[in-house]
Structures are given as C-alpha cells and as structure tokens.
Design a protein around this motif. Sequence first.
Motif, PDB file in Angstrom:
ATOM      1  N   LEU A   1      13.893-137.172  14.958  1.00 21.70           N
ATOM      2  CA  LEU A   1      14.416-137.083  14.337  1.00 21.70           C
ATOM      3  C   LEU A   1      14.550-136.924  12.201  1.00 21.70           C
ATOM      4  CD1 LEU A   1      17.754-135.255  16.417  1.00 21.70           C
ATOM      5  CD2 LEU A   1      15.787-134.031  15.574  1.00 21.70           C
ATOM      6  N   MET A   2      14.423-138.428  12.888  1.00 24.08           N
ATOM      7  CA  MET A   2      14.949-138.919  11.199  1.00 24.08           C
ATOM      8  C   MET A   2      13.568-139.024  10.585  1.00 24.08           C
ATOM      9  SD  MET A   2      17.778-139.798  11.346  1.00 24.08           S
ATOM     10  CE  MET A   2      17.303-140.248   9.672  1.00 24.08           C
ATOM     11  N   LYS A   3      12.668-139.252  11.111  1.00 25.31           N
ATOM     12  CA  LYS A   3      11.371-139.554  10.482  1.00 25.31           C
ATOM     13  C   LYS A   3      11.097-138.219   9.897  1.00 25.31           C
ATOM     14  CE  LYS A   3       5.723-139.737  11.151  1.00 25.31           C
ATOM     15  NZ  LYS A   3       5.720-140.639  12.567  1.00 25.31           N
ATOM     16  N   HIS A   4      10.998-136.582  10.351  1.00 27.31           N
ATOM     17  CA  HIS A   4      10.559-135.919  10.452  1.00 27.31           C
ATOM     18  C   HIS A   4      11.491-134.480   9.335  1.00 27.31           C
ATOM     19  CE1 HIS A   4       6.929-136.152  11.872  1.00 27.31           C
ATOM     20  NE2 HIS A   4       7.250-136.215  13.298  1.00 27.31           N
ATOM     21  N   THR A   5      13.087-135.399   9.352  1.00 21.59           N
ATOM     22  CA  THR A   5      13.806-134.665   8.369  1.00 21.59           C
ATOM     23  C   THR A   5      14.564-134.862   7.479  1.00 21.59           C
ATOM     24  OG1 THR A   5      16.266-135.479  10.698  1.00 21.59           O
ATOM     25  CG2 THR A   5      14.636-133.377  10.578  1.00 21.59           C
ATOM     26  N   TYR A   6      13.888-136.401   7.301  1.00 17.95           N
ATOM     27  CA  TYR A   6      14.993-137.215   6.132  1.00 17.95           C
ATOM     28  C   TYR A   6      14.125-138.052   5.287  1.00 17.95           C
ATOM     29  CZ  TYR A   6      17.988-141.116   3.884  1.00 17.95           C
ATOM     30  OH  TYR A   6      18.857-141.503   3.249  1.00 17.95           O
ATOM     31  N   THR A   7      14.509-137.762   4.212  1.00 14.45           N
ATOM     32  CA  THR A   7      12.753-138.704   3.149  1.00 14.45           C
ATOM     33  C   THR A   7      13.505-140.439   2.977  1.00 14.45           C
ATOM     34  OG1 THR A   7      14.327-137.676   1.439  1.00 14.45           O
ATOM     35  CG2 THR A   7      12.346-136.327   2.051  1.00 14.45           C
ATOM     36  N   GLY A   8      14.702-140.598   3.160  1.00 14.65           N
ATOM     37  CA  GLY A   8      14.572-142.134   3.298  1.00 14.65           C
ATOM     38  C   GLY A   8      14.907-143.596   3.348  1.00 14.65           C
ATOM     39  N   TRP A   9      14.071-142.858   5.116  1.00 12.76           N
ATOM     40  CA  TRP A   9      13.102-143.098   5.467  1.00 12.76           C
ATOM     41  C   TRP A   9      11.922-144.221   5.167  1.00 12.76           C
ATOM     42  CZ3 TRP A   9      12.096-143.144  11.856  1.00 12.76           C
ATOM     43  CH2 TRP A   9      12.229-144.425  12.770  1.00 12.76           C
ATOM     44  N   SER A  10      11.923-145.682   4.710  1.00 12.91           N
ATOM     45  CA  SER A  10      10.515-146.234   3.727  1.00 12.91           C
ATOM     46  C   SER A  10       9.409-146.390   5.416  1.00 12.91           C
ATOM     47  CB  SER A  10      10.880-147.582   3.894  1.00 12.91           C
ATOM     48  OG  SER A  10      11.182-149.017   4.873  1.00 12.91           O
ATOM     49  N   GLY A  11       8.295-145.224   4.800  1.00 13.17           N
ATOM     50  CA  GLY A  11       6.493-145.666   5.350  1.00 13.17           C
ATOM     51  C   GLY A  11       6.893-146.959   6.118  1.00 13.17           C
ATOM     52  N   ALA A  12       6.757-148.074   5.498  1.00 13.18           N
ATOM     53  CA  ALA A  12       6.471-149.459   6.415  1.00 13.18           C
ATOM     54  C   ALA A  12       7.751-149.531   7.146  1.00 13.18           C
ATOM     55  CB  ALA A  12       6.771-150.552   5.207  1.00 13.18           C
ATOM     56  N   ARG A  13       9.413-149.099   7.157  1.00 11.81           N
ATOM     57  CA  ARG A  13       9.922-149.368   8.406  1.00 11.81           C
ATOM     58  C   ARG A  13       9.806-148.374   9.190  1.00 11.81           C
ATOM     59  NH1 ARG A  13      14.517-152.319   7.275  1.00 11.81           N
ATOM     60  NH2 ARG A  13      13.399-154.206   5.670  1.00 11.81           N
ATOM     61  N   GLN A  14       9.121-147.444   8.901  1.00 11.21           N
ATOM     62  CA  GLN A  14       8.919-146.205   9.910  1.00 11.21           C
ATOM     63  C   GLN A  14       7.783-146.696  10.838  1.00 11.21           C
ATOM     64  OE1 GLN A  14       8.150-141.991   8.979  1.00 11.21           O
ATOM     65  NE2 GLN A  14       9.527-142.269   7.509  1.00 11.21           N
ATOM     66  N   THR A  15       6.459-147.902  10.150  1.00 10.34           N
ATOM     67  CA  THR A  15       4.761-148.001  10.735  1.00 10.34           C
ATOM     68  C   THR A  15       5.767-148.829  11.855  1.00 10.34           C
ATOM     69  OG1 THR A  15       3.990-147.092   8.785  1.00 10.34           O
ATOM     70  CG2 THR A  15       2.956-149.345  10.333  1.00 10.34           C
ATOM     71  N   ARG A  16       7.126-149.708  11.524  1.00  8.85           N
ATOM     72  CA  ARG A  16       7.338-151.280  12.438  1.00  8.85           C
ATOM     73  C   ARG A  16       7.457-150.460  13.093  1.00  8.85           C
ATOM     74  NH1 ARG A  16      11.361-155.168   9.476  1.00  8.85           N
ATOM     75  NH2 ARG A  16      13.121-153.564  10.431  1.00  8.85           N
ATOM     76  N   PHE A  17       8.436-149.735  13.732  1.00  7.55           N
ATOM     77  CA  PHE A  17       9.327-148.433  14.297  1.00  7.55           C
ATOM     78  C   PHE A  17       8.878-147.848  15.642  1.00  7.55           C
ATOM     79  CE2 PHE A  17      11.254-144.967  16.387  1.00  7.55           C
ATOM     80  CZ  PHE A  17      12.541-145.625  16.373  1.00  7.55           C
ATOM     81  N   ALA A  18       7.440-147.506  15.200  1.00  3.27           N
ATOM     82  CA  ALA A  18       6.200-146.702  15.506  1.00  3.27           C
ATOM     83  C   ALA A  18       5.620-148.068  16.293  1.00  3.27           C
ATOM     84  CB  ALA A  18       5.044-145.740  14.634  1.00  3.27           C
ATOM     85  N   ARG A  19       5.135-148.962  16.078  1.00  3.45           N
ATOM     86  CA  ARG A  19       4.860-150.415  16.316  1.00  3.45           C
ATOM     87  C   ARG A  19       5.688-150.824  17.570  1.00  3.45           C
ATOM     88  NH1 ARG A  19       4.446-153.855  12.595  1.00  3.45           N
ATOM     89  NH2 ARG A  19       2.890-152.865  11.763  1.00  3.45           N
ATOM     90  N   MET A  20       6.894-151.326  17.423  1.00  4.72           N
ATOM     91  CA  MET A  20       7.619-151.025  18.239  1.00  4.72           C
ATOM     92  C   MET A  20       7.337-150.535  19.754  1.00  4.72           C
ATOM     93  SD  MET A  20      11.578-150.683  18.589  1.00  4.72           S
ATOM     94  CE  MET A  20      12.204-149.731  18.925  1.00  4.72           C
ATOM     95  N   LEU A  21       7.466-149.121  19.815  1.00  4.44           N
ATOM     96  CA  LEU A  21       7.645-148.273  20.399  1.00  4.44           C
ATOM     97  C   LEU A  21       6.343-148.285  21.357  1.00  4.44           C
ATOM     98  CD1 LEU A  21       8.862-144.555  19.010  1.00  4.44           C
ATOM     99  CD2 LEU A  21      10.009-146.217  20.824  1.00  4.44           C
TER     100      LEU A  21
END
Length: 399
Positions: free
Chosen positions: A167-187
């Motif tokens: 939800l946050m990745k696809h509905t909000y622009t305030g989540w930095s790309g680097a943090r999204q990448t880190r979260f994806a790596r965690m998953l």
Amino acid sequence: MSTLLAFVLGAVTLPSLLSNDADAAGAQPSAAATAKGAFNHPGVLVSKAQLDFVRGKVKAGAEPWKSAYNAMLKSKYASLSWTARPRATVECGSGSNPNHGCSDEREDALAAYTHALLWNLTRDSRHASVSIKIMDAWSAVVKEHTNHNAPLQAGWSGASFARAGELMKHTYTGWSGARQTRFARMLRTVYLPMVIKGRPNSNGNWELIMMDAATGISVFLDDRASFDKAVAIWRKRVPAYIYLKSDGALPKTAAGSSKDTREELIDYWQGQSTFVNGLAQETCRDFGHTGWGFAAAAHVAETARIQGLDLYSQVESRITKALEFHAAYELGAQVPSWLCGGSVNRGIGSVLEVAYNHYAGREGISLPATKKLIQTKQRPSDANYFLAWETLTHAGNPK
C-alpha cells in the motif's frame, strides 16, 4: 439433525452438505490459467478499487463500515505514537515460548498495515509516516527467525508487512527509494525463504499462512516465479485441508507429506475417522486454528483474484461447505457422536469475511449459517496475528 442445525443452515440442508460434490472444473488448471504479465498494484489482499469503495462507505456513515472504521481508529494499532521494537533475531518456540520478539514483530507488522489503511482512507500523512517508520525500523535490523515456530512467525508477520509495504509503495510518494529497496531486501532474504518452501507435515494452517505471506511478498517484489510456486503449493494444500466426499474414503495427502497411510492420516486429522463434506484437518483440534486456515486460503485467493487469476472457483465447493459446516456448530448446533468424539472446541474467530464476501457477495451463493455467524457474532473484526480489519476492507465489497 438438530432443530438449531436445520435453522441455521436454512436451504442448505445437512444432506446437501454431505453430498458427493467434487472440486469445480479446472481443479487441475492448465498453464494458461496462471496469471501472466505485470502484477496489478496495489494488489496484496486489497486493491485501489476496494479501498475507494470503503472510503465512500465510511464517508457516508454506512454500516458495517462505519463501526469497523471506528474500531480500527480506536485500536492501539492506530496510535500515532506507535514505536517499533525491531531486533536482529526473532526467536519463537512452540506456542511462542520462548517469545523473543515474536509478539513485538507481529504487532509492529499489524500496526504498519493499520496505518497504511488509515493513510489510504484519510489521506492524513501522519499515518503514512508511522507505517513507513515501522517498516524502516525492521528492515534496518532483522536478520533471521529461529526456533520451532520460525516459519509460522515469518508467515504471520510477513503477510502483514507485505500488505503494508504494498500500500505505501504504490499510494504514497514520501517513502524514499533507498528505504523501499532495503525493505524489499528484507522481505526477499529474511521472510520469503522461510515461507516459500512450505511445511507439508505441519498442521495445515501453517502452510496456508505461509503461502498467504509468500503470495503477498511475491507481488510486492514483482516476483512471478515465487508467486507461481506459492500458488502451486496452495492448490495442493487446500484440497488436503478441506475434505470432500469425492476425495474417496480418506482425505487427500498434502504435497510432500509423509503422512499417507490410513493410520497416519487419521492421526493427522486429530483422530477423526469419519469424513464428511466441509470437515477440515484441524476441525477436531479447535475451530480457532481451523479458522486461520480458512482465512489464509481466502487471502491467497483474494490476492490472486486482484492479479487476474481465479483460484476461488477451483475450491468453491470445499470452502463454501467448510464455512457452513463450521458456522453451524459455532452457532451452537448439537455435535454428533461421530464428530470429534461428540465435542468440538469452538471459537473460530472473526476470520470469514473475505471468503464470505466473495462467495456470497460476488457469486451470490447462499451461505445462511455463515451469514448469521458473521452478522451476529463477528462484526466488526479486529486485528491479531495476520488478520486485520477485514469487516472494513471486505464486507459487502464488490470490487
């Protein structure tokens, strides 16, 4: 048949529940039946269209969405002061004993999803900020899950984190790309390896919850191979979890399971030796764990539906009969001597909204016992383990 059982089942009589109903045509789908191409986003359990529908109902003060929204808003998970409690190693023994971060991780994941929903329904960026802070905190720290419950714990928490992240990745622009990448790596490195391999010899709710997490994580990661693998496991596990008379004298064996003799299967089915339509592998254990299995199975089907893949129809007979069978006894129908020795452990929980919405709402199938149970005893649903606010997101939702 008791008077109560006849009453709650209405037009769906006990003989019809016990009839010889096979799975829907297409239970062995061809490769063409598998969703292909890019994933739809947001597309883990809830879609944009579904959330738009809910937002309109809440704004209009319509029920049951208004009460469900208020319950979510008043819950501890909606607190704007929520602070994450991440740790590198989450150690969870049987029954979460020891509990080294198990409850903290599950509750943080539920809070992240709760705030992601609130952001989408209110457009209050404070909720978006809390959701992201929780996910960032865990993605910076967690490395592994250990001990007996590790795969199940990864399923519980991974399912909620995947929904929140999607939800946050696809509905909000305030989540930095680097943090999204880190979260994806965690998953990908911490959660997906724990859940994607399945758990064929454990109670069925384990593997279904693990596939719930695996499909959600796969959509977030745009990982088609993992998604298809999780769906393949699900397709084998649901028929091994819910019995139909067409299966034969004994239930199906889960793919990869070593439990395949009559004695082993009866023991695996909690000592139950009489098999009828809608009976589940954990029915004679307790309705709580059984309900988790039903909910997780529906979550996978709902995510797949958003992605253009119809899994619901492949297990329609199994799930609808299971819903009615268990709802009747949950409502107080007399338990026959052949079922679980004449006594069942009720307490199925608020876990039926997603499946009921699809089969009764979208498909128009009569499920009177399930309807009565949900409307009189289960609304509004709350949040726990891997389930959150499903009256709000899925009650009467046609999208």
